[in-house]
Design a protein around this motif. Structure first.
Motif, mmCIF file in Angstrom:
data_model
loop_
_atom_site.group_PDB
_atom_site.id
_atom_site.type_symbol
_atom_site.label_atom_id
_atom_site.label_comp_id
_atom_site.label_asym_id
_atom_site.label_seq_id
_atom_site.Cartn_x
_atom_site.Cartn_y
_atom_site.Cartn_z
ATOM 1 N N ASP A 176 0.890 -1.166 0.000
ATOM 2 C CA ASP A 176 0.000 0.000 0.000
ATOM 3 C C ASP A 176 0.924 1.210 0.000
ATOM 4 O OD1 ASP A 176 -1.843 1.994 0.354
ATOM 5 O OD2 ASP A 176 -2.794 1.121 2.126
ATOM 6 N N VAL A 177 1.223 1.724 -1.206
ATOM 7 C CA VAL A 177 2.284 2.709 -1.386
ATOM 8 C C VAL A 177 1.783 4.110 -1.063
ATOM 9 C CG1 VAL A 177 3.874 3.735 -3.048
ATOM 10 C CG2 VAL A 177 3.410 1.288 -3.132
ATOM 11 N N GLN A 178 2.550 4.807 -0.233
ATOM 12 C CA GLN A 178 2.263 6.200 0.084
ATOM 13 C C GLN A 178 2.452 7.041 -1.181
ATOM 14 O OE1 GLN A 178 1.125 7.283 2.884
ATOM 15 N NE2 GLN A 178 1.299 9.502 2.683
ATOM 16 N N ALA A 179 1.442 7.857 -1.515
ATOM 17 C CA ALA A 179 1.485 8.644 -2.745
ATOM 18 C C ALA A 179 2.625 9.662 -2.718
ATOM 19 C CB ALA A 179 0.156 9.362 -2.946
ATOM 20 N N ASP A 180 3.418 9.670 -3.783
ATOM 21 C CA ASP A 180 4.504 10.640 -3.958
ATOM 22 C C ASP A 180 4.958 10.549 -5.406
ATOM 23 O OD1 ASP A 180 6.678 12.279 -3.929
ATOM 24 O OD2 ASP A 180 7.671 11.352 -2.221
ATOM 25 N N ALA A 181 4.291 11.333 -6.270
ATOM 26 C CA ALA A 181 4.556 11.246 -7.711
ATOM 27 C C ALA A 181 5.984 11.650 -8.059
ATOM 28 C CB ALA A 181 3.558 12.123 -8.469
ATOM 29 N N ALA A 182 6.582 12.502 -7.235
ATOM 30 C CA ALA A 182 7.948 12.959 -7.527
ATOM 31 C C ALA A 182 9.002 11.914 -7.199
ATOM 32 C CB ALA A 182 8.242 14.248 -6.752
ATOM 33 N N HIS A 183 8.644 10.915 -6.389
ATOM 34 C CA HIS A 183 9.601 9.883 -5.992
ATOM 35 C C HIS A 183 8.968 8.508 -6.212
ATOM 36 C CE1 HIS A 183 10.701 13.517 -3.688
ATOM 37 N NE2 HIS A 183 11.941 13.128 -3.932
ATOM 38 N N PRO A 184 9.172 7.922 -7.382
ATOM 39 C CA PRO A 184 8.563 6.610 -7.687
ATOM 40 C C PRO A 184 8.985 5.541 -6.687
ATOM 41 C CG PRO A 184 9.503 7.622 -9.651
ATOM 42 C CD PRO A 184 9.963 8.451 -8.486
ATOM 43 N N PHE A 185 8.086 4.601 -6.466
ATOM 44 C CA PHE A 185 8.340 3.453 -5.588
ATOM 45 C C PHE A 185 8.630 2.257 -6.481
ATOM 46 C CE2 PHE A 185 7.321 -0.179 -2.978
ATOM 47 C CZ PHE A 185 7.733 0.188 -1.701
ATOM 48 N N ASN A 186 9.832 1.681 -6.351
ATOM 49 C CA ASN A 186 10.271 0.594 -7.234
ATOM 50 C C ASN A 186 10.468 -0.696 -6.458
ATOM 51 O OD1 ASN A 186 10.627 2.354 -9.604
ATOM 52 N ND2 ASN A 186 12.338 3.207 -8.450
ATOM 53 N N VAL A 187 9.828 -1.768 -6.916
ATOM 54 C CA VAL A 187 10.018 -3.096 -6.342
ATOM 55 C C VAL A 187 10.909 -3.885 -7.301
ATOM 56 C CG1 VAL A 187 8.922 -5.204 -5.510
ATOM 57 C CG2 VAL A 187 7.743 -3.003 -5.268
ATOM 58 N N HIS A 188 12.137 -4.135 -6.876
ATOM 59 C CA HIS A 188 13.095 -4.855 -7.716
ATOM 60 C C HIS A 188 13.086 -6.337 -7.338
ATOM 61 C CE1 HIS A 188 14.842 -1.048 -9.136
ATOM 62 N NE2 HIS A 188 14.769 -0.631 -7.868
ATOM 63 N N THR A 189 13.057 -7.198 -8.346
ATOM 64 C CA THR A 189 13.141 -8.640 -8.141
ATOM 65 C C THR A 189 14.075 -9.203 -9.208
ATOM 66 O OG1 THR A 189 11.455 -9.499 -9.670
ATOM 67 C CG2 THR A 189 10.659 -8.459 -7.630
ATOM 68 N N PRO A 190 14.496 -10.467 -9.074
ATOM 69 C CA PRO A 190 15.364 -11.038 -10.107
ATOM 70 C C PRO A 190 14.683 -11.189 -11.461
ATOM 71 C CG PRO A 190 15.504 -12.290 -8.057
ATOM 72 C CD PRO A 190 14.342 -11.359 -7.915
ATOM 73 N N TYR A 191 13.355 -11.062 -11.519
ATOM 74 C CA TYR A 191 12.639 -11.385 -12.752
ATOM 75 C C TYR A 191 11.855 -10.217 -13.321
ATOM 76 C CZ TYR A 191 13.458 -15.593 -10.038
ATOM 77 O OH TYR A 191 14.040 -16.550 -9.247
ATOM 78 N N ILE A 192 11.307 -9.342 -12.477
ATOM 79 C CA ILE A 192 10.521 -8.205 -12.926
ATOM 80 C C ILE A 192 10.802 -7.009 -12.011
ATOM 81 C CG2 ILE A 192 8.638 -9.569 -13.929
ATOM 82 C CD1 ILE A 192 7.036 -9.083 -11.393
ATOM 83 N N THR A 193 10.456 -5.801 -12.514
ATOM 84 C CA THR A 193 10.517 -4.599 -11.699
ATOM 85 C C THR A 193 9.175 -3.885 -11.792
ATOM 86 O OG1 THR A 193 12.898 -4.311 -12.034
ATOM 87 C CG2 THR A 193 11.653 -2.375 -11.340
ATOM 88 N N VAL A 194 8.635 -3.505 -10.636
ATOM 89 C CA VAL A 194 7.339 -2.827 -10.582
ATOM 90 C C VAL A 194 7.568 -1.402 -10.102
ATOM 91 C CG1 VAL A 194 4.977 -2.894 -9.686
ATOM 92 C CG2 VAL A 194 6.264 -5.031 -9.990
ATOM 93 N N THR A 195 6.992 -0.421 -10.834
ATOM 94 C CA THR A 195 7.133 0.985 -10.482
ATOM 95 C C THR A 195 5.758 1.592 -10.229
ATOM 96 O OG1 THR A 195 9.141 1.199 -11.811
ATOM 97 C CG2 THR A 195 8.013 3.239 -11.210
ATOM 98 N N ALA A 196 5.624 2.296 -9.091
ATOM 99 C CA ALA A 196 4.355 2.924 -8.721
ATOM 100 C C ALA A 196 4.643 4.253 -8.053
ATOM 101 C CB ALA A 196 3.572 2.013 -7.775
ATOM 102 N N THR A 197 3.619 5.101 -7.952
ATOM 103 C CA THR A 197 3.765 6.362 -7.228
ATOM 104 C C THR A 197 2.857 6.416 -6.013
ATOM 105 O OG1 THR A 197 2.175 7.393 -8.738
ATOM 106 C CG2 THR A 197 4.517 7.672 -9.231
ATOM 107 N N GLY A 198 1.708 5.772 -6.073
ATOM 108 C CA GLY A 198 0.791 5.712 -4.943
ATOM 109 C C GLY A 198 -0.346 4.784 -5.298
ATOM 110 N N THR A 199 -0.304 3.549 -4.813
ATOM 111 C CA THR A 199 -1.246 2.538 -5.274
ATOM 112 C C THR A 199 -1.191 1.320 -4.368
ATOM 113 O OG1 THR A 199 -1.835 1.173 -7.198
ATOM 114 C CG2 THR A 199 0.483 1.538 -6.807
#
Length: 340
Positions: A176-199
């Motif tokens: 549950d990502v805290q909204a911050d459009a200026a600083h993307p939230f990135n989930v790095h894994t060995p297989y995929i990367t997920v980028t969000a700003t608030g979701t």
């Protein structure tokens, strides 16, 4: 090794090893058995885990004045006024207190990874870990809330003060990502990367068959060098090197594990067992003729013995569990599923 509520020092040491990701496999097994012994044990463990997850102090080893702490403790308890004749008793009481009261502090120091090559300690990452059969919840420094599923690890910077917010995940987590459009939230894994700003979204990356399920907002998923946006109710899957997107999915099926619920809706036995292996310390061997057998079941905290009993009640199959330590190098149990 078994622990009881009377052995607080021993169990506190094991909990400290577990929370610092330094526990051996035997210690983790012993801790899980101890947790399952009573509701009191379960509550005690989660109380310690909650305290741990909310303590991320910024301090250095050189800032810890143990002599000052000792003097302050003795003054507050009134022991210092009793004279030198009490010194032996003081030392005995202090040593007992330190073994328990300073354990969380010592564990916190171990909790951080020291950066090599620096003369003074610098704490670069925090690692959260959920053992087999357990889930945990934590609030990250940017106020993002994360639920960590069993057999999963999450690593992040204690500051998150760069241009982006980055975490490394192995296993499964709901964010549950805290909204911050200026600083993307990135989930790095060995297989995929997920980028969000608030979701809100779920990521499953126990192995190369990875998936992302979007609950709210919007995310971008990078897989195999390609970027794919997702909308609420969509699920991106990477399986056998191929990427696919499903629409209008049942979100509870992929996210209800946060509440201790697993939902299977006419899923093949192979998929069900693969999911159970991710969460429980168990390995399944399925007879080839049963691979396409489907099951509909909702699990709410059942242990693995109860689950295989449900298999036998739901279909003409028989489950045979090997002796956990019978000539095996791994400690997890192996279960054979054959036609009955």
């Amino acid at each position: 090794m078994n622990y009881s509520t009377d052995d607080k020092t021993g169990i506190d040491m094991v909990i400290a090893h577990y929370l610092t990701d330094n526990a051996t496999h035997d210690e983790i097994d012993a801790l899980l058995r101890w947790i399952q012994q009573s509701e009191e044990n379960r509550k005690y463990f989660f109380e310690q885990q909650d305290i741990w997850e909310n303590l991320h102090p910024s301090f250095h080893l050189k800032d810890i004045d143990t002599e000052k702490a000792e003097r302050k403790l003795l003054f507050r308890t009134g022991i210092t006024s009793r004279g030198s004749a009490m010194m032996k008793k003081i030392l005995m009481l202090w040593s007992r207190f330190a073994a328990v009261a300073l354990l969380p502090l010592l564990a916190i120091l171990l909790y951080f990874t020291l950066k090599p090559g620096e003369s003074s300690p610098r704490y670069d990452y925090v690692t959260l870990y959920a053992a087999y059969g357990c889930t945990s919840m934590a609030t990250l420094p940017d106020s993002t809330v994360v639920w960590l599923n069993a057999n999963s690890t999450l690593r992040y910077s204690p500051d998150m003060d760069g241009n982006s917010r980055d975490v490394d995940l192995h296993g499964e987590a709901y964010f549950d990502v805290q909204a911050d459009a200026a600083h993307p939230f990135n989930v790095h894994t060995p297989y995929i990367t997920v980028t969000a700003t608030g979701t809100e979204f779920n990521v499953n990356v126990y192995d190369s068959d990875a998936s992302v399920t979007l609950v709210k907002g919007k995310v971008n998923v990078e897989a195999d060098g390609k970027e794919q946006p997702l909308l609420p109710g969509e699920r991106l899957s990477v399986r056998d090197g191929r990427t696919s997107i499903s629409n209008n999915i049942d979100l509870d099926k992929y996210c209800a594990w946060r509440d201790g619920i697993l939902i299977f809706d006419d899923d093949p036995l192979t998929d069900i067992c693969r999911r159970l292996q991710q969460i429980y310390d168990v390995e399944f061997d399925i007879a080839p003729e049963l691979n396409d057998q489907t099951f509909h079941m909702i699990l709410k905290g059942e242990n693995i013995s109860e689950i295989i009993h449900l298999f036998e009640l739901s279909a003409p199959v028989k489950c045979i569990a090997e002796d956990k330590n019978a000539g095996r190098t791994k400690s997890h149990q192996k279960i054979h599923i054959i036609p009955s």
